[in-house]
Scaffold this active site. Structure first.
Site, PDB file in Angstrom:
ATOM      1  N   ASP A 121      -7.148  -3.690 -44.298  1.00  0.00           N
ATOM      2  CA  ASP A 121      -8.265  -3.018 -44.228  1.00  0.00           C
ATOM      3  C   ASP A 121      -8.779  -3.018 -45.659  1.00  0.00           C
ATOM      4  OD1 ASP A 121      -7.676  -2.136 -41.851  1.00  0.00           O
ATOM      5  OD2 ASP A 121      -7.246   0.035 -42.266  1.00  0.00           O
TER       6      ASP A 121
ATOM      7  N   HIS B 134      -3.793   2.519 -47.049  1.00  0.00           N
ATOM      8  CA  HIS B 134      -4.928   2.528 -47.925  1.00  0.00           C
ATOM      9  C   HIS B 134      -4.531   3.058 -49.327  1.00  0.00           C
ATOM     10  CE1 HIS B 134      -7.618   2.788 -44.178  1.00  0.00           C
ATOM     11  NE2 HIS B 134      -7.049   1.635 -44.295  1.00  0.00           N
TER      12      HIS B 134
ATOM     13  N   CYS C 277     -13.755   7.300 -48.731  1.00  0.00           N
ATOM     14  CA  CYS C 277     -13.482   6.517 -47.525  1.00  0.00           C
ATOM     15  C   CYS C 277     -14.771   6.369 -46.639  1.00  0.00           C
ATOM     16  CB  CYS C 277     -12.406   7.113 -46.469  1.00  0.00           C
ATOM     17  SG  CYS C 277     -10.838   7.614 -47.393  1.00  0.00           S
TER      18      CYS C 277
END
Ligand code: NVA
Length: 332
Positions: free
Chosen positions: A163, A211, A316
């Site tokens: 990601d 993350h 985000c």
């Protein structure tokens, strides 16, 4: 900036367990299906406030097209429904003139970049290098959920996967977290793609879950916000160890909706730097806000009522697509 429409927790599969829920012991209590309407409506209100703040700061804001997350997609080996378009930071790495669609390890998020189709087409026509990393197959053997433990990664080294929120950009240097949402092959692919002008620094053994942006926030050249629950004085990753650290105070817990918990309280340090002197921070994080102000950073304090519920704070839910200036070297 992302949108909350049609956000859903996908049907349970091995990838969801490995990527989103490796740190949950009670798999059976996890909800699936559309997020509650209240969560979606309140989140969209909060996102509108964020849009206005950015526009007032001189930023042009564009939004993706909502997706039909109920419909199924697949690749002949598996089928999954969709997730959301709330966190553009995850699905695309914008870097210089590149727009790189990330090889996301969650099956439900394959195809999520469809929400940017018309935006990226226009960007490409204006000169952007729009590419997709090799599409991962995401076969069952990509995931190791046999014996889930905090320090044992659930994402195997079968193919490049990441990601984009596993990455923080810092001029010619990029920090890349090796975790359940980004593997070493992904870092290798990125380094090869960007070439030797850029350095991809892999961070290992810091945080196994999703993350990097609730562990490290780059504030301005020379100043970095660090999560003291995950990094200590002795483990600050090089070359960031040459910068002045600010240790993030214990976050204020804003809670989450029902059993929809998709991030730790450290989402409170998921701030957005608009420029080197201006941060957008969740409004309840008063200890952090005071600390930033002490370091001469002005703060716009805004709500993100469902950041823990949806798993995304201000960093985000945004993605910087076009910025002025050239890549700098912040480390000699
Ligand atoms: N997974 C992270 C949040 C990432 C923005 C955490 O729970 O701290």
């Amino acid at each position: 900036m992302g949108r909350a429409e049609n956000a859903r927790v996908p049907d349970k599969d091995i990838s969801l367990k490995a990527i989103n829920y490796a740190n949950h012991s009670d798999w059976d209590s996890i909800p699936s299906g559309p997020y509650p309407e209240q969560v979606v409506a309140e989140t969209n209100e909060d996102l509108e406030l964020l849009c206005s703040a950015l526009r007032e700061a001189g930023v042009e804001v564009v939004r993706p097209t909502p997706l039909n997350t109920a419909s199924k997609h697949g690749n002949g080996h598996w089928e999954a429904n969709g997730y959301y378009t709330y966190c553009p930071r995850d699905s695309v790495l914008s870097f210089g003139h590149h727009l790189i669609e990330s090889p996301m390890p969650l099956r439900a998020r394959q195809g999520e970049t469809e929400c940017f189709r018309s935006l990226f087409l226009r960007a490409m026509q204006s000169g952007a290098n729009w590419v997709s990393a090799p599409r991962p197959l995401l076969l069952d053997e990509c995931y190791d959920v046999s014996d889930v433990q905090p320090d044992k990664l659930t994402l195997r080294e079968s193919e490049p996967c990441f990601d984009a929120a596993n990455i923080l950009k810092c001029g010619r240097d990029l920090f890349y977290l090796i975790s359940n949402s980004g593997n070493k092959l992904g870092a290798q692919w990125l380094q090869n793609f960007l070439g030797s002008e850029f350095r991809v620094h892999t961070l290992e053994g810091i945080y196994s879950y999703m993350h990097l942006d609730s562990t490290i926030s780059l504030l301005r050249p020379g100043l970095v916000l660090l999560n003291p629950a995950r990094i200590s004085k002795d483990t600050v990753p090089a070359p960031l160890d040459t910068w002045e650290p600010i240790w993030c105070p214990e976050p204020v817990d804003i809670g989450y909706y029902g059993s929809y918990c998709h991030s730790s309280t450290w989402i409170g340090m998921n701030l957005l730097m608009v420029n080197p002197n201006l941060a957008i921070v969740e409004k309840n994080q008063l200890p952090l806000i005071r600390l930033l102000e002490k370091h001469r950073i002005d703060v716009i304090a805004l709500p993100t009522r469902h950041s823990r519920t949806l798993g995304g704070g201000f960093h985000c839910v945004t993605l910087d697509l076009l910025r002025e200036g050239n890549p700098e070297s912040y480390f000699s």
